[in-house]
Structure formats: structure tokens, C-alpha cells
Design a protein around this motif. Structure first.
Motif, PDB file in Angstrom:
ATOM      1  N   SER A  76      11.274  -6.468   0.646  1.00 15.25           N
ATOM      2  CA  SER A  76       9.812  -6.558   0.574  1.00 15.25           C
ATOM      3  C   SER A  76       9.247  -5.709  -0.566  1.00 15.25           C
ATOM      4  O   SER A  76       8.335  -6.145  -1.271  1.00 15.25           O
ATOM      5  CB  SER A  76       9.198  -6.154   1.911  1.00 15.25           C
ATOM      6  OG  SER A  76       9.578  -4.830   2.234  1.00 15.25           O
ATOM      7  N   ALA A  77       9.802  -4.509  -0.776  1.00 13.94           N
ATOM      8  CA  ALA A  77       9.262  -3.637  -1.816  1.00 13.94           C
ATOM      9  C   ALA A  77       9.446  -4.269  -3.194  1.00 13.94           C
ATOM     10  O   ALA A  77       8.520  -4.299  -4.010  1.00 13.94           O
ATOM     11  CB  ALA A  77       9.966  -2.280  -1.764  1.00 13.94           C
ATOM     12  N   GLN A  78      10.631  -4.801  -3.446  1.00 15.14           N
ATOM     13  CA  GLN A  78      10.900  -5.414  -4.752  1.00 15.14           C
ATOM     14  C   GLN A  78      10.045  -6.653  -4.962  1.00 15.14           C
ATOM     15  O   GLN A  78       9.601  -6.927  -6.076  1.00 15.14           O
ATOM     16  CB  GLN A  78      12.381  -5.797  -4.865  1.00 15.14           C
ATOM     17  CG  GLN A  78      13.316  -4.615  -5.078  1.00 15.14           C
ATOM     18  CD  GLN A  78      13.923  -4.125  -3.789  1.00 15.14           C
ATOM     19  OE1 GLN A  78      13.308  -4.216  -2.728  1.00 15.14           O
ATOM     20  NE2 GLN A  78      15.125  -3.593  -3.867  1.00 15.14           N
ATOM     21  N   ASP A 100       8.798 -16.691   1.290  1.00 13.06           N
ATOM     22  CA  ASP A 100       7.862 -16.288   2.340  1.00 13.06           C
ATOM     23  C   ASP A 100       6.661 -15.552   1.772  1.00 13.06           C
ATOM     24  O   ASP A 100       5.556 -15.641   2.292  1.00 13.06           O
ATOM     25  CB  ASP A 100       8.565 -15.372   3.361  1.00 13.06           C
ATOM     26  CG  ASP A 100       9.015 -16.143   4.594  1.00 13.06           C
ATOM     27  OD1 ASP A 100       8.623 -17.323   4.714  1.00 13.06           O
ATOM     28  OD2 ASP A 100       9.737 -15.570   5.415  1.00 13.06           O
ATOM     29  N   LYS A 101       6.891 -14.779   0.720  1.00 10.39           N
ATOM     30  CA  LYS A 101       5.802 -14.020   0.129  1.00 10.39           C
ATOM     31  C   LYS A 101       5.070 -14.845  -0.920  1.00 10.39           C
ATOM     32  O   LYS A 101       4.249 -14.319  -1.672  1.00 10.39           O
ATOM     33  CB  LYS A 101       6.339 -12.730  -0.491  1.00 10.39           C
ATOM     34  CG  LYS A 101       6.735 -11.707   0.569  1.00 10.39           C
ATOM     35  CD  LYS A 101       6.249 -10.318   0.207  1.00 10.39           C
ATOM     36  CE  LYS A 101       6.544  -9.327   1.313  1.00 10.39           C
ATOM     37  NZ  LYS A 101       5.586  -8.208   1.325  1.00 10.39           N
ATOM     38  N   ASN A 149       3.180  -8.103  -8.211  1.00 11.84           N
ATOM     39  CA  ASN A 149       2.214  -7.244  -8.891  1.00 11.84           C
ATOM     40  C   ASN A 149       2.320  -7.373 -10.404  1.00 11.84           C
ATOM     41  O   ASN A 149       1.334  -7.302 -11.114  1.00 11.84           O
ATOM     42  CB  ASN A 149       2.471  -5.794  -8.463  1.00 11.84           C
ATOM     43  CG  ASN A 149       1.421  -4.848  -8.998  1.00 11.84           C
ATOM     44  OD1 ASN A 149       0.236  -5.127  -8.872  1.00 11.84           O
ATOM     45  ND2 ASN A 149       1.856  -3.751  -9.585  1.00 11.84           N
ATOM     46  N   ASP A 157       7.027  -7.358  -3.690  1.00 13.49           N
ATOM     47  CA  ASP A 157       5.642  -6.976  -3.996  1.00 13.49           C
ATOM     48  C   ASP A 157       5.530  -6.451  -5.419  1.00 13.49           C
ATOM     49  O   ASP A 157       4.544  -6.690  -6.105  1.00 13.49           O
ATOM     50  CB  ASP A 157       5.142  -5.926  -2.998  1.00 13.49           C
ATOM     51  CG  ASP A 157       4.638  -6.577  -1.714  1.00 13.49           C
ATOM     52  OD1 ASP A 157       4.712  -7.825  -1.641  1.00 13.49           O
ATOM     53  OD2 ASP A 157       4.181  -5.866  -0.811  1.00 13.49           O
ATOM     54  N   LYS A 158       6.556  -5.735  -5.842  1.00 12.00           N
ATOM     55  CA  LYS A 158       6.572  -5.220  -7.205  1.00 12.00           C
ATOM     56  C   LYS A 158       6.556  -6.382  -8.198  1.00 12.00           C
ATOM     57  O   LYS A 158       5.844  -6.363  -9.198  1.00 12.00           O
ATOM     58  CB  LYS A 158       7.858  -4.411  -7.382  1.00 12.00           C
ATOM     59  CG  LYS A 158       7.801  -3.303  -8.391  1.00 12.00           C
ATOM     60  CD  LYS A 158       9.201  -2.719  -8.406  1.00 12.00           C
ATOM     61  CE  LYS A 158       9.287  -1.308  -8.842  1.00 12.00           C
ATOM     62  NZ  LYS A 158      10.659  -0.819  -8.698  1.00 12.00           N
ATOM     63  N   LEU A 192      14.704 -16.763   1.038  1.00 13.06           N
ATOM     64  CA  LEU A 192      13.714 -16.854   2.103  1.00 13.06           C
ATOM     65  C   LEU A 192      12.584 -15.843   1.926  1.00 13.06           C
ATOM     66  O   LEU A 192      11.401 -16.175   2.022  1.00 13.06           O
ATOM     67  CB  LEU A 192      14.392 -16.631   3.456  1.00 13.06           C
ATOM     68  CG  LEU A 192      13.439 -16.670   4.642  1.00 13.06           C
ATOM     69  CD1 LEU A 192      12.932 -18.072   4.862  1.00 13.06           C
ATOM     70  CD2 LEU A 192      14.112 -16.163   5.901  1.00 13.06           C
ATOM     71  N   GLN A 193      12.958 -14.575   1.650  1.00 12.10           N
ATOM     72  CA  GLN A 193      11.917 -13.547   1.583  1.00 12.10           C
ATOM     73  C   GLN A 193      11.003 -13.739   0.375  1.00 12.10           C
ATOM     74  O   GLN A 193       9.795 -13.513   0.471  1.00 12.10           O
ATOM     75  CB  GLN A 193      12.558 -12.156   1.583  1.00 12.10           C
ATOM     76  CG  GLN A 193      13.140 -11.798   2.959  1.00 12.10           C
ATOM     77  CD  GLN A 193      13.666 -10.376   3.025  1.00 12.10           C
ATOM     78  OE1 GLN A 193      13.096  -9.449   2.468  1.00 12.10           O
ATOM     79  NE2 GLN A 193      14.774 -10.191   3.709  1.00 12.10           N
ATOM     80  N   PRO A 212      18.798 -14.650   2.582  1.00  8.64           N
ATOM     81  CA  PRO A 212      17.651 -13.770   2.770  1.00  8.64           C
ATOM     82  C   PRO A 212      16.818 -13.581   1.496  1.00  8.64           C
ATOM     83  O   PRO A 212      15.582 -13.515   1.579  1.00  8.64           O
ATOM     84  CB  PRO A 212      18.287 -12.447   3.200  1.00  8.64           C
ATOM     85  CG  PRO A 212      19.566 -12.838   3.853  1.00  8.64           C
ATOM     86  CD  PRO A 212      20.045 -14.047   3.115  1.00  8.64           C
ATOM     87  N   VAL A 249      19.593 -20.452   6.096  1.00  6.59           N
ATOM     88  CA  VAL A 249      18.653 -19.361   6.350  1.00  6.59           C
ATOM     89  C   VAL A 249      17.261 -19.719   5.861  1.00  6.59           C
ATOM     90  O   VAL A 249      16.274 -19.536   6.561  1.00  6.59           O
ATOM     91  CB  VAL A 249      19.140 -18.065   5.658  1.00  6.59           C
ATOM     92  CG1 VAL A 249      18.092 -16.978   5.755  1.00  6.59           C
ATOM     93  CG2 VAL A 249      20.437 -17.606   6.292  1.00  6.59           C
ATOM     94  N   PRO A 277      18.939  -5.397   4.024  1.00  9.18           N
ATOM     95  CA  PRO A 277      18.318  -6.680   4.375  1.00  9.18           C
ATOM     96  C   PRO A 277      16.874  -6.821   3.914  1.00  9.18           C
ATOM     97  O   PRO A 277      16.293  -7.886   4.013  1.00  9.18           O
ATOM     98  CB  PRO A 277      18.385  -6.676   5.900  1.00  9.18           C
ATOM     99  CG  PRO A 277      18.335  -5.235   6.265  1.00  9.18           C
ATOM    100  CD  PRO A 277      19.031  -4.490   5.157  1.00  9.18           C
ATOM    101  N   ASP A 278      16.272  -5.749   3.412  1.00  8.86           N
ATOM    102  CA  ASP A 278      14.832  -5.760   3.178  1.00  8.86           C
ATOM    103  C   ASP A 278      14.511  -5.757   1.689  1.00  8.86           C
ATOM    104  O   ASP A 278      14.815  -4.797   0.992  1.00  8.86           O
ATOM    105  CB  ASP A 278      14.219  -4.522   3.855  1.00  8.86           C
ATOM    106  CG  ASP A 278      12.727  -4.509   3.713  1.00  8.86           C
ATOM    107  OD1 ASP A 278      12.085  -5.345   4.353  1.00  8.86           O
ATOM    108  OD2 ASP A 278      12.210  -3.681   2.933  1.00  8.86           O
TER     109      ASP A 278
END
Lengths: 380, 298
Positions: free
Chosen positions: A210-212, A244-245, A218, A214-215, A240-241, A237, A265, A207-208
């Protein structure tokens, strides 16, 4: 003595139960519906199953096939290949289904296909789109949808012409479908002159992101849009994610993104999402609108995605083929009848099969998510 | 690869780790006392979240009440599970209870699938909980901050409970030696129930955090976080609360840094990496980082 009585009793029960099964067979034609009603595939397989059931009910309401009623036998595949294969086996061996149908993903279709081919029972695949799926399974399999190549080429052509020439890809590495879709997209996009400026991967069900994300932020390589090769349960998801970022680039995807979950979602953040899929319910054609109405009446909700129509078309196609067969228990004859399908007008397009190809030559629709609804943009 | 990038990824890891940490605390308490690897622990999280989803359908209920109700339902399910399944099986060996807990897990997952359909559902907490606060390169939502604070509060509260109260003392005794504790007149059933109440309540609370972060829920959502929390508890030293929290953060951060820093070809294998990490740690320190020796246990 006691033993003898017990065995006599047992034998009579077995006999009578066997008789009742045989009596049933005379009246109905059993068709196996193989769908994953739980797990990652559920949001596309469930509508597909409902579409399938809807058509079966319509056929029965209209008097069945040459006087025989259709009985849909269904077991949940649980998005698990072993369960799917077992279900196919059970439908053929125990329930005596003469045709099986279902699945929106090639992983599960392949698992069940090994069984259906071995038992020589026709397998009408409702939504799995691996381009060489029927060659892999064998001559008893048929595809109702187009292949991933068609879907991805349409997405690549639309994106290159209308959105941008620099693309960043995010690929689910756990599925044959998502890998093939990404390969086909990249192939056509680069052929057209587009550039893939970066690629990242994930696994279905994690479900996460976030790491990808931010990559990507960057180092986005100057991407003008993103291509997500994803199955439905990750679609919402993902959008959305990223939003969101603060990633606001247009998002392009294949039929895996054709799910109401994206809008549910991601809500107001589900903007600039483009999907290449099997059909559009905003199409004014009569058979499309009739299907939308029938589905809405039956289930209290409009068809969730194109897979509902694919399920409906699959049952329709099977029904029309069965109507031309003299003995509806002769699976070889049924296979020939399905193969003889020509110019079948379904909700998702026109289907013709030949001995050489069990994959129809259809067009893909490009839809855009506008205010939570998929709107028809163009056909490629 | 700037400093801000690494910092951002660290924050992502801490967010994820804080969720594992809270589940791991509950896991650790139950395991510490019963030596029961409760696979259904993660599913209690799902039970709590689905209860909250239903209650959020009634507009007007304040969110704290919804969360509280979710925790209470989850606690009741946890207690029922203990009473109906694990208590009759107590003393029958770790393998039996382990397999039974898998069965309970499958049962709960399927029950939720039957009631709510297996489809993913959107789960939206009120905006004030999910809004992001930026502080330089760091961006955290209200719920992230509340998660961190609650870890500290939970740790202090549980440590006080274990060290200062009678039931806490009984729990520590049971954790050391269940049979001897019983002989000394400790009511084991009460101790076990308390451990289950705490574990189930914390699981439901984590559910809010998990669902609030990803905004979707599904019947199987609790299983993998439950497994990772178990890894966290083992990694940190089973039975040790600080160890569970430490393990949770290590796993969360390791997972995110692996995905963020490694080449994208191998990033999908983050879960495999975590389980590999667990094996390596256990080879070097079989009792986990902060764990005590198992020698005295009979």
C-alpha cells in the motif's frame, strides 16, 4: 561378551544393508531432483518437478535407459539456500545420484552448484536464469532455460514497440533474479530510447504494497506502463493491490509472472498483463501439444506455467545424454555427453551446448493474460 | 508531498496496525500469565484461515458461520497445543517453552503445507466485505471498518472480563505471581486455557482480516505477522491490553510511513526498521510504553 555380540550384530546389519544398496545400484540410475516444494518458489518449482517426474516415468515406461530404470531422488529445498545445498550433498554422498537437476531461481542453483561442482557431478539447471550462472558455478553445470538477459530484452523490445516509452519499475530487492531482470530490462529499454520515470522497491514475502502504491499514485512521472520485477508468489498480490487502488496501466514482467496465481488472485483485475517467458502452451507444435496432454493426463491440470516444460525438457535432455554413456556411474563421461548435446528439440525450444557455453540460445515468448489464460502474442 | 498523501499513508498504516493490534492482544494475554513467548501464535491464524477456505468451498454456508467455525477450530488447536506441549513443560524455564513453541510452529506450518500444498491460494471473501467505501481522500473496505470496530469491542469486553469477573481476577493474579496464585487456590490450568482460547480465537479472527486484505493465503502467512504482533505487545508493554493495541498501531504506522516517505532505495528494509525501533524503545523503556515493572514477579 555382550559388547562383542552387539558389535557383531551391528557389523552384519551394516554389511547386509550395504549389500542391498549395492544391488540396487546395478538396476537403477539415480537422478537427484532439487526443487523448492514449499515456500516462495513453490508455485514455479512444483510444476517443474512434476514435469521432471513425468519425463522420468515416460522413459521408464519405454524401457528405461539401455535397460536401466531411472530413479528420481527428491528432497524439498524449502526455498532455503542452506537446505538446498544440504540436499545436493545428501543426493550425491548418500544416494549416489549421478546427475542432479532442478531449481527455478539462481540463488538456490548457486547454493547447490557449489556442492555439485566440488563433487564433479553434472548439474542440469531447469529454470534459473542468471546470465552468467554456468560461469559462476563451473563446467559441470548446464542451463536448460535462456538467460535473464534474453527474457528482459524481449520484454523491453515488445514494451517499447507496442506499449509505451515511459516505464515505472517496481523491483523485489531480495532476489538476484529480480535485480538482474530489472537491470537487463532497463539497459535495453533505455538503449531503445525509452525512459524509466521512476523506481520503487520491496522485499519478497512482504504482503503489503500500500505504501509503495500511494507513492506511485502521488507521483507517477507520466508512466505509460509498469515493469514488475517479481518472483511468482508476489505476482498476484502485486497486480491485485495496484488495480484495487485504481492503477490501470499495462503491466509487463518476466518469467516470474508466468504463474496461474496472477489470474487466480487478481481475478477480473488481471487485465493488460504482459509476460516474457520460456514457451507458450497455445503453440500448435506437436511436441508442445503432446506435452500438454501428457501433463494434463498425469496431474489432472494443464501445465501451470513454462517451468513445467522446463523440468520436462531437463529430464529429457539428461535421458538422451545418459543413453550415449557406456558406464552410467561415470559422472565425467555424463558431463561430456551432456556437453555434446546438439540441436536437442525440447518443448521450450532448441538446445545446443558447447565447451564455451552451457547456456542455450533460445527465444522468449511474449504472452498476454486474457480472461485468466496466458495467450501467445509474439516471439522475440 | 501533499496532505492527502500523508493522510493516505497514515490510513494504510492504521489498516496494517489494526491487524497487528488484535494478534498482539492474544499474545499479550498468554505471555502475561505464563511468560511464554508463543511463536506458534501466528500459525493459529493460518489454521483458522485454512479452515475457512475449506468451508467456503461448500457454497451456501453464510460467511459468519464460516468465520465462526474457523475461530472454533483455531481455538481447539490452541487448546490442544497448550495441553500437549506447554502444560507438561510448565515450570521448566522460559527457554524450554520458547524453543518448544518454535517446534510447534514448524509442525503446524508443515502440517498445513502437507494438507493444502505449500502454494499460495486465492482467498476471496464475499464482495460486501471487501468493497471500498470512499470518504474524500480516505478509502476503507468494509472489513477494515469492521476491524477497527472489533478492536474497540474486544478491548472493552476483555477489560470488563479482567476487572469484573472471577476468572478475570484470577488471570490478573496469575499474571502478577503464578506460584502465589496457585498457593491461594486458583486453578491455574483453567486460567491458562481461557487465555489460550481468547488468544487463538482472536488470531483466527485476524486471519480473516489479513486474508481479506491481501486475498491470498499460504501456510507460512501467520509467522511474520505473529512476530510483529509480539513486537507490538512488547513495545506497548507486555501484559497490558491497551499497550498491545497501542504497540500494534505504532508498528503498523511506522512500517508504512517508513516505506512511504523514505527514499525508495531503503524502503525494502521496513522490517529491519521495525525491529530496530523495538530495540530503541526497549533501551529507553525496558517494560514497554504502558508496561508495569517486572519487579514483583517471582
Amino acid at each position: 561378551m555382550k559388547k562383542a555380540i552387539v558389535s557383531v550384530l551391528l557389523a552384519t546389519t551394516l554389511l547386509t544393508s550395504g549389500l542391498s544398496v549395492m544391488a540396487d545400484e546395478g538396476d537403477t540410475i539415480k537422478i537427484g531432483a532439487l526443487f523448492n516444494l514449499t515456500g516462495g518458489q513453490a508455485s514455479i518449482d512444483t510444476p517443474s518437478y512434476q514435469g521432471f517426474k513425468l519425463k522420468a516415468d515416460e522413459i521408464n515406461a519405454a524401457g528405461g535407459i539401455n535397460g536401466r530404470m531411472i530413479e528420481v531422488v527428491s528432497y524439498d529445498g524449502k526455498t532455503d539456500q542452506a537446505t538446498c545445498a544440504n540436499n545436493a550433498k545428501k543426493m550425491i554422498d548418500v544416494d549416489d545420484c549421478v546427475v542432479v537437476s532442478g531449481f527455478s531461481d539462481s540463488n538456490y542453483a548457486l547454493a547447490a552448484g557449489a556442492i555439485t561442482q566440488d563433487k564433479q557431478v553434472p548439474f542440469v539447471i531447469t529454470g534459473a536464469t542468471l546470465p552468467d550462472l554456468c560461469e559462476q558455478i563451473g563446467d559441470y553445470s548446464f542451463m536448460v532455460p535462456f538467460g535473464d538477459d534474453t527474457c528482459a530484452y524481449a520484454a523491453a523490445e515488445y514494451a517499447y514497440a507496442e506499449i509505451g516509452t515511459k516505464c515505472y519499475m517496481m523491483i523485489d530487492q531480495s532476489m538476484e533474479f529480480t535485480k538482474t531482470l530489472a537491470e537487463c530490462f532497463q539497459e535495453r529499454f533505455e538503449e531503445l530510447g525509452g525512459e524509466i520515470v521512476g523506481t520503487d522497491n520491496y522485499m519478497n514475502g512482504d504482503p503489503d504494497f500500500s505504501a509503495q502504491i500511494d507513492k506511485f499514485i502521488n507521483n507517477d512521472g507520466g508512466a505509460e506502463f509498469m515493469f514488475f520485477s517479481s518472483v511468482p508468489n508476489d505476482a498476484g498480490p502485486l497486480v491485485l493491490q495496484y488495480r484495487d487502488k485504481g492503477v490501470e496501466l499495462p503491466i509487463v514482467s518476466g518469467d516470474g509472472f508466468d504463474t496461474p496465481l496472477v489470474a487466480e488472485v487478481a481475478g477480473a483485475k488481471s487485465y493488460d498483463v504482459f509476460v516474457s517467458t520460456h514457451c507458450s502452451y497455445t503453440n500448435e507444435a506437436e511436441n508442445v501439444q503432446n506435452f500438454v496432454k501428457a501433463y494434463t493426463d498425469a496431474y489432472g491440470t494443464a501445465p501451470e506455467n513454462a517451468f513445467a516444460a522446463l523440468g520436462y525438457d531437463a529430464m529429457d535432455l539428461i535421458g538422451q545424454a545418459l543413453a550415449t554413456v557406456e558406464d552410467p556411474t561415470d559422472t565425467a563421461a555424463i558431463k561430456d555427453a551432456i556437453e555434446a548435446t546438439s540441436d536437442f528439440k525440447g518443448v521450450t525450444g532448441t538446445i545446443s551446448y558447447s565447451a564455451e557455453s552451457h547456456k542455450p540460445d533460445k527465444t522468449a515468448s511474449i504472452l498476454e493474460l486474457v480472461d485468466g489464460e496466458f495467450q501467445f502474442v509474439t516471439e522475440e | 508531498m501533499s496532505f492527502n498523501y500523508i493522510l493516505g499513508q497514515l490510513i494504510n498504516g492504521i489498516k496494517l496496525g489494526s491487524i497487528y493490534a488484535i494478534i498482539a492482544i492474544g499474545y499479550s494475554m498468554v505471555y502475561g500469565i505464563l511468560r511464554l513467548i508463543n511463536f506458534a501464535h501466528g500459525d493459529l491464524l493460518t489454521v483458522g484461515v485454512y479452515t475457512m477456505l475449506v468451508l467456503m468451498g461448500f457454497s451456501g454456508l453464510p460467511i459468519w458461520l464460516v468465520i465462526l467455525a474457523g475461530c472454533i477450530v483455531s481455538i481447539m488447536v490452541g487448546m490442544t497445543m497448550e495441553r500437549l506441549v506447554y502444560r507438561p513443560l510448565r515450570g521448566s524455564g522460559e527457554e524450554t517453552t520458547l524453543i518448544s513453541s518454535l517446534a510447534v510452529s514448524v509442525f503446524l506450518q508443515n502440517l498445513i503445507s502437507m494438507i493444502f500444498t505449500p502454494q499460495k491460494k486465492a482467498f476471496h471473501l464475499p464482495d460486501f466485505l471487501t468493497v471500498n467505501h470512499s470518504l474524500g481522500p480516505v478509502s476503507l473496505s468494509t472489513i477494515n471498518i469492521l476491524t477497527m470496530i472489533s478492536i474497540v469491542v474486544i478491548l472493552i469486553a476483555l477489560t470488563l472480563l479482567l476487572k469484573k469477573t472471577k476468572i478475570g481476577m484470577a488471570m490478573r493474579a496469575c499474571s502478577d505471581n503464578l506460584a502465589a496464585s496457585q498457593l491461594m487456590g486458583i486453578k491455574i490450568n483453567n486460567v491458562v486455557v481461557v487465555a489460550f482460547v481468547i488468544g487463538s480465537g482472536l488470531a483466527a479472527l485476524t486471519g480473516v482480516m489479513l486474508a481479506g486484505e491481501y486475498k491470498t493465503i499460504e501456510p507460512l502467512m501467520g509467522f511474520v505477522p505473529g512476530l510483529k504482533a509480539f513486537c507490538a505487545a512488547v513495545l506497548g508493554g507486555i501484559g497490558s491490553l491497551n499497550g498491545a493495541v497501542l504497540g500494534g498501531f505504532i508498528i503498523g504506522i511506522a512500517e508504512v510511513l517508513f516505506a512511504g516517505l523514505m527514499p525508495s532505495d531503503i524502503t525494502p528494509y521496513r522490517d529491519a526498521f521495525i525491529f530496530f525501533l523495538l530495540i530503541v524503545v526497549l533501551l529507553v523503556k525496558p517494560n514497554g510504553i504502558l508496561g508495569s515493572s517486572e519487579g514483583g514477579r517471582s
